[in-house]
Scaffold this motif. Sequence first.
Motif, PDB file in Angstrom:
ATOM      1  N   ASN A 176       0.823  -1.203   0.000  1.00  0.00           N
ATOM      2  CA  ASN A 176       0.000   0.000   0.000  1.00  0.00           C
ATOM      3  C   ASN A 176       0.863   1.263   0.000  1.00  0.00           C
ATOM      4  O   ASN A 176       0.562   2.228  -0.702  1.00  0.00           O
ATOM      5  N   LEU A 177       1.945   1.264   0.778  1.00  0.00           N
ATOM      6  CA  LEU A 177       2.830   2.427   0.810  1.00  0.00           C
ATOM      7  C   LEU A 177       3.552   2.605  -0.519  1.00  0.00           C
ATOM      8  O   LEU A 177       3.769   3.737  -0.965  1.00  0.00           O
ATOM      9  N   ALA A 178       3.941   1.496  -1.158  1.00  0.00           N
ATOM     10  CA  ALA A 178       4.617   1.593  -2.456  1.00  0.00           C
ATOM     11  C   ALA A 178       3.669   2.180  -3.504  1.00  0.00           C
ATOM     12  O   ALA A 178       4.055   3.067  -4.281  1.00  0.00           O
ATOM     13  N   LYS A 179       2.438   1.704  -3.523  1.00  0.00           N
ATOM     14  CA  LYS A 179       1.446   2.238  -4.460  1.00  0.00           C
ATOM     15  C   LYS A 179       1.108   3.684  -4.111  1.00  0.00           C
ATOM     16  O   LYS A 179       0.951   4.531  -4.990  1.00  0.00           O
TER      17      LYS A 179
ATOM     18  N   ALA B 294       3.664  10.699  -6.099  1.00  0.00           N
ATOM     19  CA  ALA B 294       4.604  11.321  -7.032  1.00  0.00           C
ATOM     20  C   ALA B 294       3.890  11.884  -8.255  1.00  0.00           C
ATOM     21  O   ALA B 294       4.298  12.905  -8.806  1.00  0.00           O
ATOM     22  N   ILE B 295       2.803  11.257  -8.656  1.00  0.00           N
ATOM     23  CA  ILE B 295       2.061  11.717  -9.834  1.00  0.00           C
ATOM     24  C   ILE B 295       1.201  12.929  -9.507  1.00  0.00           C
ATOM     25  O   ILE B 295       1.234  13.935 -10.219  1.00  0.00           O
TER      26      ILE B 295
ATOM     27  N   CYS C 262       3.127  19.916  -5.954  1.00  0.00           N
ATOM     28  CA  CYS C 262       2.863  21.031  -5.037  1.00  0.00           C
ATOM     29  C   CYS C 262       3.501  20.800  -3.670  1.00  0.00           C
ATOM     30  O   CYS C 262       4.164  21.684  -3.128  1.00  0.00           O
ATOM     31  N   HIS C 263       3.296  19.619  -3.080  1.00  0.00           N
ATOM     32  CA  HIS C 263       3.727  19.342  -1.710  1.00  0.00           C
ATOM     33  C   HIS C 263       5.187  18.916  -1.612  1.00  0.00           C
ATOM     34  O   HIS C 263       5.729  18.854  -0.513  1.00  0.00           O
ATOM     35  N   GLY C 264       5.812  18.599  -2.728  1.00  0.00           N
ATOM     36  CA  GLY C 264       7.217  18.190  -2.726  1.00  0.00           C
ATOM     37  C   GLY C 264       7.355  16.693  -2.504  1.00  0.00           C
ATOM     38  O   GLY C 264       6.468  16.052  -1.942  1.00  0.00           O
ATOM     39  N   PRO C 265       8.469  16.127  -2.918  1.00  0.00           N
ATOM     40  CA  PRO C 265       8.652  14.674  -2.801  1.00  0.00           C
ATOM     41  C   PRO C 265       8.718  14.185  -1.356  1.00  0.00           C
ATOM     42  O   PRO C 265       8.436  13.034  -1.079  1.00  0.00           O
ATOM     43  N   LYS C 266       9.096  15.053  -0.420  1.00  0.00           N
ATOM     44  CA  LYS C 266       9.193  14.659   0.987  1.00  0.00           C
ATOM     45  C   LYS C 266       8.067  15.231   1.840  1.00  0.00           C
ATOM     46  O   LYS C 266       8.041  15.034   3.047  1.00  0.00           O
TER      47      LYS C 266
END
Length: 189
Positions: A99-102, A108-109, A114-118
């Motif tokens: 679930n976390l991987a999905k 990322a998409i 807007c929120h950034g990768p982290k």
Amino acid sequence: MKQLGKISVVLVLMMFAASCADKNSPNYQFMPNMYEPVGYETYQGVDNGLFPDGTEAMLPPEGTISRGYMPYEFENTPEGKELARLNTSPLDSLKQEENLAKGAELYAIYCAVCHGPKGAGQGNLVKREKILGVPSYDDAARNITVGTTYHTIYYGLNSMGSYASQFANEEEMWQVSEYVMKLKGDLTK
């Protein structure tokens, strides 16, 4: 010279015939079934005697929901968001890594721009100053939970619109919500 006269008479007759044609409707219909519909239009109002109000199809009964759709129980109000705060994720905890991987893939998409990768509020659009005021997930005043994250994805909040139509189903929204909580945990370490 006689040939030129014959050719000019033929050209004049062809132009006369072409000028008399009606360009709004075809002169000949080679396949009339393609031009004239055989069936009724769904809500056209043709009185065929089958259904009330002269419609060809009936509306679904009140209280029914579409197949594969589950209505969201909380309203788009501040009170509804507070009620959603106590809501927990219905996803299987044994498949948390999947679930976390999905969720990371979907984040990322749809979210990272807007929120950034982290999740620190420094996405590509924020860095380019196209939008402003995107908060970080570790902001103590935000006090987000997995339920409020889902609520925000479903309805939107402030300048962020609803992203419910972007996801295929509710499971994907819950996966992103869980991933946001993971990012929040990573930021607050």
